[in-house]
Enzyme design. Structure first.
Site, PDB file in Angstrom:
ATOM      1  CG  ASP A  17      -6.714  -4.217   1.764  1.00 36.01           C
ATOM      2  OD1 ASP A  17      -7.023  -4.094   0.568  1.00 36.01           O
ATOM      3  OD2 ASP A  17      -6.270  -3.288   2.457  1.00 36.01           O
TER       4      ASP A  17
ATOM      5  CG  ASP B 239      -4.829  -0.173   5.390  1.00 33.94           C
ATOM      6  OD1 ASP B 239      -5.615  -0.522   4.484  1.00 33.94           O
ATOM      7  OD2 ASP B 239      -4.283   0.943   5.411  1.00 33.94           O
TER       8      ASP B 239
ATOM      9  CG  ASP C 186      -2.003  -0.954   1.211  1.00 29.36           C
ATOM     10  OD1 ASP C 186      -2.365  -1.344   0.096  1.00 29.36           O
ATOM     11  OD2 ASP C 186      -2.523  -1.346   2.270  1.00 29.36           O
TER      12      ASP C 186
END
Length: 1017
Positions: free
Chosen positions: A753, A749, A443
């Site tokens: 996901d 997070d 990310d």
């Protein structure tokens, strides 16, 4: 005075014992009198001192309460009633207590302010309703692991041999001298069992500690009117808990306020459908379930063992017997080597039995051992037991039981050290798999950036506004922006008692916008909340990338719709915009293009661009809407744009470069737009400054999604940045990379996901920003959300894999040498030079001490200089075969020379020769342990001073070997050696260092030989 008079009368009455009482009754009366008098005197003392001491002291006496305790004296509702409401989802029972507000009142809490939350209040609530902990099944004791060790078949056979040997030895030589051989085997076996049991017990304790850390979730609650983070274990009945998407509900409770709250109750009911929770029809929330949409505040009504989840968890013990892929491969290796050992042991057994029964063996005095019918039965049985014991011991040495132990030790050690490097391992297998990772999908926000967001740019219409310029904006526009910020948020603003400072809570983006609105637009959030009634909310999630709210203004009953989210998405929903004067203007194609350029300009400066839009809605439109299922997304008016700066983490670029240097491809997958993504990727080193982007290195999620499967498979390896991606795009990329043969690590997070984290070979969730759902789906939790920690995990993963390889090389050297020496000696001379006790001692050095020494080597820089091993690389490489065969052949040559020529070369007796063989063999392993530290490097002493445990184990091994040879003659069947003989043994063993150096100069072939020894997972 009244208290003193009352006390005096009571004491006189109590001291007056009736003569009619029986002896036992008089004793009870006397005891009661003493207690009562003591309590009275103390109360008088307290009354006297209270005038002077305002701070109460903890009593230094024990109060004997003769009355039954009054339960929940200060609360108007007890735990039983709360359980009836919750567990049966009983709305009627809830109404009896005045609904949710009645329960709030009965629990002495406040919907907006929460509980008082001081030490006394929390302690009183825990005493009345229990703490938020649950009883755990008792942990396995060391005795359990001792019993497990005894279940090993080879250990049982050895114990049987030891028992027979002990019995016949005592019968033949008497108790004084006859117990040595059998007794020494017993001691050696028990020592092996003890070491194995203690190491397994310590590993189990280590996992228990890690389990406590992983279960210690931080929960947001409201206490004393402000939001604060507390441990899940500190939650008490009456707490007001804030819930958002991805949270695990920490206690049973009732819905207070919130919007669009949907809960996944599958962990409790097994039903996969999401349950809508609201104030009127279903206000019941249960511990252990997860929030999948919306946000809310809840009242905790049951905690710990009073919840169904607590009762369920108290029955479940964590299974620490998880077999990792590497352990599975090693078990196959152990099994194959064990079969070879078994075959050798069987041949030795047959050869020794044949030689004995054909009269080809002699005793210590040179007499023939077996002489037909003249030989006593006891002597025959004793000889057979000795031969069987020798054969079984060969099996013990041959089977590398230390391999699984080495994996366990190195994983447990690595897990402990990784906690210090901000990584908490949830699944053991992830440690070793990370060492094979070829691609990391990361990310952006919070991982590559600091997640410390600040609004640095504000555009109203087509004009930028600098700080402090809000006074020049139309009050109507300021009011609309304040509405959109304060009511379309999951964050909150807390004003401190001084009134000069503010505390902001929520996600970093929410906190940045709230802070900007309070400081720049003088927003008063509490006043705004009281001026409007919220009618409908659409909560933000990573797929929609926007949130909306429909509200009614109390003053004039007007209805307003506000949207906030990703700038280009909000812009697409607008047909007009406001300028700074409050004039609404049409948003034609030309104007839209100008706004797109403004957004792209901010994004190119690494700013996250957020837009606000507004629309006034008529009552008729609300009435026509289908129960307000969906908020209007068309014909909005653009209010303004804010640019939020989130600086890159200082160590992110270096960590990315380290991974790339190690042959690991780093891909950035972000929800931000393509310009922001490109700017951050360049800043972090994922993209080069002048990189050609036409080759498909940067794509948008939608573009990737719309490729055909063949196109995706062709382009996936070239993609370095994916912008505007949804969690589904991340999952799709992981699946494609795995199909291409990559070992993929993924960071995540959010709740959405979870599928990608599960699909990846290694799922890395974020400890600070990560939701509980993401953490549960992951293998490793990155506690500081930092990409540098991801690179550290990669280094540790490689360290685990390399440490295991070092130990395999060390152990196989011993296996090969011991098997060949004993087999050759048994076939040719009819005896084994290494006795059962000596071989068990070698086994102990090799399996346990060797594993501990080599498994605790720390990661070095050169680990990141090699390419990743991938999925299919053989566990035993050509380099390892080269090293171990050279050392094994040297040991075999030296020891067989000693076996057949030792007596004549050194002019010693057979007993001394056997001691020389044993001593040289053990010292060879000690010196070879240094060689095993480095598989390829010639300098095996590099960094040795940093590993004190290794040096300590080497020292302990040498000391114990001296004791075995010099002081335990009868136990180990050895003779004392002279200084010169020790020098010879050390000289032979030390020669393994120059041999190791020379062998490492020989290049190992690329193509694996011994291909039959390649084990796959």
């Amino acid at each position: 005075m009244a208290t003193i008079f009352h006390a005096k009368v009571c004491i006189e009455f109590l001291l007056d014992v009736p003569a009619t009482l029986s002896k036992p009754s008089k004793k009870w009366h006397s005891a009661f009198t003493k207690i009562y008098c003591f309590r009275t005197l103390l109360s008088l003392a307290k009354a006297a001192t209270n005038k002077y001491n305002k701070v109460s002291r903890s009593p230094s006496y024990t109060v004997v309460n003769l009355k039954p305790p009054v339960e929940n004296k200060s609360f108007k509702i007890d735990q039983t009633s709360l359980n009836e409401i919750l567990k049966q989802k009983n709305l009627d029972h809830l109404r009896k207590f005045g609904g949710t507000p009645g329960v709030v009142s009965a629990l002495e809490t406040d919907i907006n302010g929460g509980i008082i939350g001081n030490q006394e209040d929390v302690a009183h609530r825990q005493e009345s309703f229990g703490s938020n902990t649950y009883k755990k099944p008792p942990t396995k004791s060391i005795f359990h692991f001792v019993v497990e060790a005894f279940k090993d078949l080879t250990i049982l056979i050895l114990l049987g041999c030891a028992a027979l040997s002990l019995g016949f030895g005592i019968k033949e030589h008497g108790l004084k001298d006859g117990w040595y051989e059998g007794g020494s085997i017993f001691v050696a076996v028990f020592l092996v069992i003890a070491v194995s049991a203690v190491s397994n017990f310590r590993q189990n304790r280590q996992f228990d500690k890690l389990s406590k850390v992983s279960n210690n979730i931080q929960i947001e609650v409201i206490r004393e009117g402000r939001r604060q983070q507390i441990s899940i274990f500190e939650i008490v009945v009456g707490d007001v808990i804030c819930l958002k998407i991805g949270d695990q509900i920490p206690a049973d409770g009732l819905f207070l306020e919130g919007h669009s709250l949907q809960v996944d109750e599958s962990s409790m009911t097994g039903e996969s459908d999401h349950v809508e929770v609201n104030r009127s029809q279903n206000p019941f929330l249960f511990s252990g379930t997860k929030v999948v949409d919306g946000y809310a505040s809840m009242l905790a009504t049951s905690v710990g063992m009073n919840t169904t989840w607590g009762q369920m968890m108290s029955q479940i013990s964590r299974d620490t017997n998880e077999e990792t892929p590497l352990q599975a491969r090693l078990n196959k290796l152990t099994s194959s080597i064990g079969k070879v050992g078994l075959a050798v042991a069987f041949l030795v057994l047959v050869v020794l039995l044949v030689r004995y029964f054909t009269g080809n063996t002699t005793d210590e005095n040179g007499n023939q051992e077996f002489n037909g019918s003249k030989t006593k039965t006891d002597n025959i049985v004793n000889a057979v037991v000795r031969i069987v014991a020798a054969a079984v011991t060969i099996i013990v040495v041959a089977i590398p039981e230390g391999l699984p132990l080495a994996v366990t030790l190195t994983l447990a050690y690595s897990m402990k050290r990784m906690m210090g490097d901000h990584a908490m391992v949830r699944k053991l297998s992830a440690c070793e798999t990370m060492g094979s990772a070829t691609t990391i999908c990361t990310d952006k926000t919070g991982t590559l950036t600091l997640n410390q967001m600040k609004v640095t740019k504000f555009w109203l219409g087509k004009e930028p506004f600098i700080e402090g310029a809000a006074s020049s904006i139309s009050p109507w526009i300021v009011e609309l922006i304040q509405q959109g910020v304060s009511l379309n948020t999951t964050g909150s603003v807390y004003k401190t008692s001084s009134g000069s400072e503010y505390e902001f809570s929520g996600s970093p983006t929410e906190k940045a916008i709230l802070s900007w609105a309070v400081q720049e637009l003088n927003m008063d959030m509490e006043e705004l909340k009281q001026s409007y009634i919220i009618l409908k909310v659409e909560a933000f999630n990573s797929q929609k990338k926007r949130s909306g709210v429909l509200m009614r203004k109390n003053a004039d009953n007007t209805i307003h719709l506000h949207w906030k989210g990703a700038a280009e998405m909000i812009l697409a929903m607008c047909s007009s915009y406001y300028d700074a004067s409050g004039i609404k203007k049409q948003l034609d194609d030309g104007e839209r293009e100008k706004f797109e350029q403004i957004i792209q300009g901010m994004a190119a400066s690494s700013l996250r661009c957020i837009a606000f839009a507004h629309k006034q809605v008529s009552e008729e439109e609300i009435d026509d809407a289908d129960d307000l299922k969906k908020l209007d997304e068309d014909n909005l008016s653009l209010l303004g744009l804010v640019g939020i700066k989130d600086p890159c983490r200082p160590g992110a670029r270096k960590a990315v470069e380290d991974c790339q240097h190690a042959g690991v491809n780093v891909k950035m997958i972000t929800g931000d737009n393509v310009f922001t993504a490109r700017a951050i990727a360049t800043e972090c080193g994922i993209l080069r400054p002048n990189q050609d982007l036409s080759s498909g290195t940067v794509v948008e999620g939608e573009e990737f999604r719309n490729y055909t499967h063949e196109e995706r498979m062709e382009k996936v390896e070239r993609i370095n940045v994916m912008a505007r991606s949804s969690p589904f795009d991340k999952l799709l990329m992981v699946q494609c990379l795995k199909l291409k043969g990559h070992v993929v690590a993924v960071t995540g997070d959010g709740t959405n996901d979870a599928p990608a984290l599960k699909e990846a070979d290694i799922g890395l969730s974020m400890g600070i920003q990560g939701t509980e759902v993401a953490k549960e789906s992951s293998d490793i939790v990155i506690l500081d959300d930092n990409f540098s920690s991801v690179a550290t995990v990669l280094r540790w993963g490689r360290c685990v894999y390399t440490n295991i390889q070092k130990f395999i090389q060390f152990q196989l050297t011993v296996n090969v040498a011991a098997l060949v020496i004993n087999f050759v000696a048994a076939v040719s001379a009819g005896e084994v030079p290494l006795t059962a006790v000596q071989l068990l001692w070698v086994n102990l050095i090799m399996d346990t001490l060797g594993a501990l020494a080599l498994a605790t080597e720390q990661p070095t820089k050169e680990l990141m200089d090699k390419p990743p091993v991938g999925r299919t690389a053989p566990l035993i490489t050509n380099i390892m075969w080269r090293n171990l065969l050279a050392q094994a052949m040297y040991q075999i040559a030296i020891l067989l020379t000693l076996q057949f020529r030792g007596e004549s070369i050194f002019g010693v007796s057979e007993k001394v020769k056997d001691t020389l063989i044993f001593n040289t063999f053990v010292l060879c392993q000690v010196f070879n342990e240094f060689n095993a530290r480095k598989l390829e490097k010639k300098n095996v002493f590099e960094g040795i001073h940093k590993n004190r445990l290794f040096l300590g184990i080497i020292g302990i091994t040498i000391v114990l070997q001296v004791v075995m040879v010099e002081f335990l003659k009868k136990f180990a069947n050895t003779e004392r050696l002279k200084w010169g003989q020790w020098g010879v043994c050390i000289g032979f063993a030390a020669a393994s260092w120059p041999i190791g150096w020379v062998v490492k100069c020989i290049p190992a072939p690329e193509k694996p030989f011994f291909s039959y020894l390649k084990w796959k997972k």
